[in-house]
Each structure stands twice: as C-alpha cells, then as structure tokens.
Design an enzyme around this catalytic site. Structure first.
Site, mmCIF file in Angstrom:
data_model
loop_
_atom_site.group_PDB
_atom_site.id
_atom_site.type_symbol
_atom_site.label_atom_id
_atom_site.label_comp_id
_atom_site.label_asym_id
_atom_site.label_seq_id
_atom_site.Cartn_x
_atom_site.Cartn_y
_atom_site.Cartn_z
ATOM 1 N N GLU A 225 -2.435 -9.297 -6.329
ATOM 2 C CA GLU A 225 -1.468 -8.791 -5.354
ATOM 3 C C GLU A 225 -2.214 -7.788 -4.480
ATOM 4 O O GLU A 225 -2.464 -6.662 -4.891
ATOM 5 C CB GLU A 225 -0.285 -8.126 -6.070
ATOM 6 N N CYS A 259 2.177 -1.465 -0.315
ATOM 7 C CA CYS A 259 1.392 -2.657 0.013
ATOM 8 C C CYS A 259 2.118 -3.579 0.985
ATOM 9 O O CYS A 259 1.477 -4.365 1.687
ATOM 10 C CB CYS A 259 1.019 -3.417 -1.256
#
Length: 481
Positions: A225, A259
């Site tokens: 990720e 993120c």
C-alpha cells in the site's frame, strides 16, 4: 478506560530476538494449523477489548509522537476504524470460513468441488507512522480472522505509540500468536527478509521496492500500500463551495499526512480564482486559528517539516505563487511544527512538489481546459492510490471511472472510501498491489485451496490409456467443440 503512563520503549527489538519470535510463531502455527471459528472470534474480541480500554492512552501517545495531534483525528482515523473493522470481521467471520461450492464439469462427474479457506501461517505487517494504530490493527484483524499468527514492525517515527501498542499486545496475546517489533531501519530491513507466509507493507513507493526485493528472496507474497500523487478533478459545473469544502477537509485532516490525501487539484482555468476563494473560506471555518488549535495536527518530525518547507521554497523559486491559509495571521516560530495549509498556483512539473508525493498541507492547483485534458494529465503519470472527482453529472462520473486508473475512487468526497469495510482497499501500479479490508483482507491472508472430491463411484478411468479407443473419440467429439 485504563490510564497508562506513556513512555519511550526501554529498548528496541534486536535482530536475534526478532528471529527467535518468528521461529516461535512458526512452531506454534505448525502445532495448530487451523484454529476454529470460536478461537478466532475470541482473539478478535480480546483485541477489541484491549483497544477500547486503552483509548485515552492511545490518543495521548500519538499526540506526544506528533508533538500535537488532534484527539478527534485519532478517534476518527485510528481508533474508530480499528474497532469497526473488528466488528465487521466478527459479524461476517462464520460466513467467510464456510467452504464455497464450485461447479463440476460433466466430464468429471460424479464429484464435488469446493473452496477451502486455510490460514497461511505467519504474517508480517510493516506499519507506517501517519496512522500507526489503524494501519496496524486493520491488517492484524484480517490476519487473525483468517487464523494466522502475526508480527508487526512499528515505525521508529512514533516511538511512544509503538511502545504502547507493544505493551497492549503483550498483555493481550502470547508472543507466539502476535508480537510487536520496534527499531530503526536496520530492524525493518531484516524484518522484510524474514520468510513470512505473507508480508503487508504500508509506506512510500521507494521503500516498497526494497521491501518487495527482500521478500522475493523467500518467494514471500506481498501486499503493498504505497500512496503516490492522488489527483482531485474539479468539473466545470460543480458548485465550488461543495468541492472546496470537501477538499479542504481531505487535505487538512492530519495536516495532509495521509496516503490518500488529495495531492493536487486539476481545475478549469477560469474557475481557479473562485475555487481558491471558496477553499480559503472553508479552511478558515474549520480552522480559524492554527498555531494553538488542538484540532490542527503538527508535522510528525523536523525532517518531514524541512522537506515540506523545501518544496515550498523550490516552487516559489521556480515561479509558483504561494497562498498561505493562515486565518488568524499567526507568527510561527521554530518552537512549533504546525504548518499552515498552502495553496500553490502555477505549479509545473519542474517543481519538486509535482514530482514527489507531498504528504503534508500543501495543495498545488493545476489549470486545465476541460475534463478530457484533466484525464490525460492523470493518465500520463503513475497510477495513484486514490482519485477524486467533483461533479454531479453522471455521464462525466462514468467517464472518469472508465478512463482513469487508481486504487480507489471517491466521487464528490475525499478519504472516506478507505473506511468502507465492505470494499477492498489497495493500490495499482506505482501505488501498490493487492487488497485488504473486510472480506478481501480475509482472502489476502488465506490460502484459497480448491478441493476436488470423488468417492467410491469412479468414472475417471474413461480417459486412461491406452488411448485412441472409440470411447476416447466420442469424448473428444463431445467436449472439443
């Protein structure tokens, strides 16, 4: 709630100790390779109970690590999603574990096919600093639901939170079931090289490449990720107050250290000035002051603060116009890492902030000449972890969804697609690979084993040698068409 004294860990995990813990987990798994539903349920309930008891301590630890982290942001983005993920797993676990029937081709009857969901073994989880509880507990929930054991490597940037979670886990589970590893980059590198049965990493694209390279030595499958530059597209007709308010929330939450934060905005050129005005008003309403406002989070450390300041200096030197959103006109001295949100106009690809993921309260606004140009701009660049489109025209929404690639999408919102337990979360291309959350997390940490079952009645011999019989010819004629 239990009050806990927040202190730095007495010492970090050493390499020998980490290998010893891994072997203990491997041996323990080999002695109990398929924990049943009740065992898995009990483990998830213990994890949930421990987190609920330590809410106040978690809030304080993260606040100390950031030198100013909004308590509500910790509740909203670290504690609540962790609890909800556990609740969702508890609600659905029995159904996830049930074998699933699959069709048997007529040539192989009589028989039965089914899928069996088998624990993989020992799972490695590398946790970043920006949401240290959520991004530890989310993967751990999936790993435990699937019947695995797990080792978590916490970030050295959040030592108090890492030490607290280490304490919570040690009080909740035996180390041969779940254990927390702390330490610097050398420990992280060694951790990546352990022969896990699956390794999940959340962090930067550059570090992700190193993690994948280390895992490849053991043929360890990875879920990465990674983030990247997530674009936000503003349409030609969306009400600007709607778009600006939701973007202001998404960019200022955790001071942009997310993120999937909007990394830059693609806006029709003629709408930039009113967009800036609407965004500034929305930000001022949320944060009438910054410096002493407990709702506005600090930058995690001096290194990241200097990096962001360098982006601004570089952009200004290369012709950008900076608009600092500082509603109270406060003066920021060296004693704080609070960084006002800054809009950047006239951003170009030559600027550092358009080359790297920003990961902070800086928002470039790029002029476009319509939706087609905006999509071309996105598609010419590495595929992002998230994409945001603001516009209520359903034909345009469909066009954006079909003609762009990203890990996930929110239409007319930001960030919250991450919190949907019934949807997978993951990246694509430079923003990562693999998925977790909810059922997808259970599947990621399971071996989905296909099982073909025949009993006493057996017809398989019809395809045995010697070949070329009349029966063979009939079979080929029936099935090879």
């Amino acid at each position: 709630m239990v009050a806990t004294v927040i202190a730095l860990p007495e010492k970090n995990t050493d390499i020998e100790q980490m290998h010893t813990r891994f072997k203990a987990q491997r041996d323990a798994f080999n002695n109990a390779v398929f924990p049943d539903y009740q065992v898995r349920r009990e483990r998830l309930l213990k994890l949930k109970s421990a987190l609920l008891r330590q809410q106040d301590a978690i809030i304080e630890a993260i606040n100390l690590d950031f030198a100013g982290r909004s308590a509500d942001e910790t509740l909203l983005a670290d504690i609540m999603p962790s609890i909800q993920a556990i609740n969702y797993a508890l609600k659905n676990l029995k159904g996830w574990m049930k074998p699933k029937s699959r069709r048997v081709h007529a040539l192989f009857m009589p028989a039965r096919n089914h899928l069996m969901y088998q624990p993989l073994g020992v799972i490695g989880i590398i946790v970043p600093w920006n949401y240290p509880i959520n991004l530890a507990i989310g993967p751990l929930t999936g790993a435990l639901a699937a019947g695995n054991r797990a080792m978590l490597k916490m970030s050295e940037y959040t030592p108090r939170t890492s030490g607290l979670l280490q304490k919570i886990i040690a009080e909740t589970f035996t180390p041969d079931l779940v254990t927390v590893v702390t330490g610097e980059a050398d420990i992280a590198a060694e951790f990546s090289g352990l022969p896990f049965d699956h390794l999940l990493f959340t962090g930067s694209t550059n570090v992700g490449r190193h993690v994948m390279r280390a895992a490849a030595e053991n043929l360890t499958p990875v879920t990465l990720e990674l983030g990247g530059k997530s674009p936000a597209i503003v349409s030609a007709d969306v009400p600007l107050e709607d778009a600006a308010t939701r973007l202001a929330f998404g960019k200022s939450f955790n001071a942009g250290q997310t993120c999937i934060a909007p990394d830059y905005v693609l806006c029709p050129e003629e709408r930039i000035a009113p967009f800036v005005e609407a965004f500034s008003a929305a930000f001022a309403k949320m944060y009438p002051s910054i410096k002493d406002n407990s709702d506005y989070t600090s930058i995690i450390n001096d290194r990241q603060y200097r990096r962001l300041q360098d982006y601004l200096t570089d952009a200004q030197a290369k012709g950008a116009t900076l608009i600092q959103l500082n509603p109270a006109n406060e003066v920021f001295d060296r004693g704080t890492r609070k960084l006002p949100l800054t809009l950047v106009l006239n951003a170009t690809d030559k600027m550092k902030l358009m080359q790297e993921e920003i990961f902070g309260p800086i928002l470039p606004i790029v002029a476009t000449q319509g939706l087609d140009q905006a999509l071309s701009y996105v598609n010419e660049r590495p595929r992002p972890l998230a994409l945001y489109f603001f516009g209520y025209n359903k034909a345009q929404q469909k066009k954006v969804l079909q003609q762009s690639h990203s890990g996930g999408v929110s239409l007319n919102d930001t960030l919250v697609h991450f919190a949907q337990d019934d949807m997978p979360f993951g990246g694509v291309g430079d923003s990562g690979m693999g998925h977790y959350h909810g059922h997808e997390g259970f599947l990621t940490f399971s071996n989905v084993k296909g099982v073909h079952v025949k009993q006493r009645l057996y017809t398989g011999s019809v395809i045995f040698p010697p070949h070329g019989t009349v029966l063979h010819q009939i079979i080929y004629k029936i099935f090879n068409r």
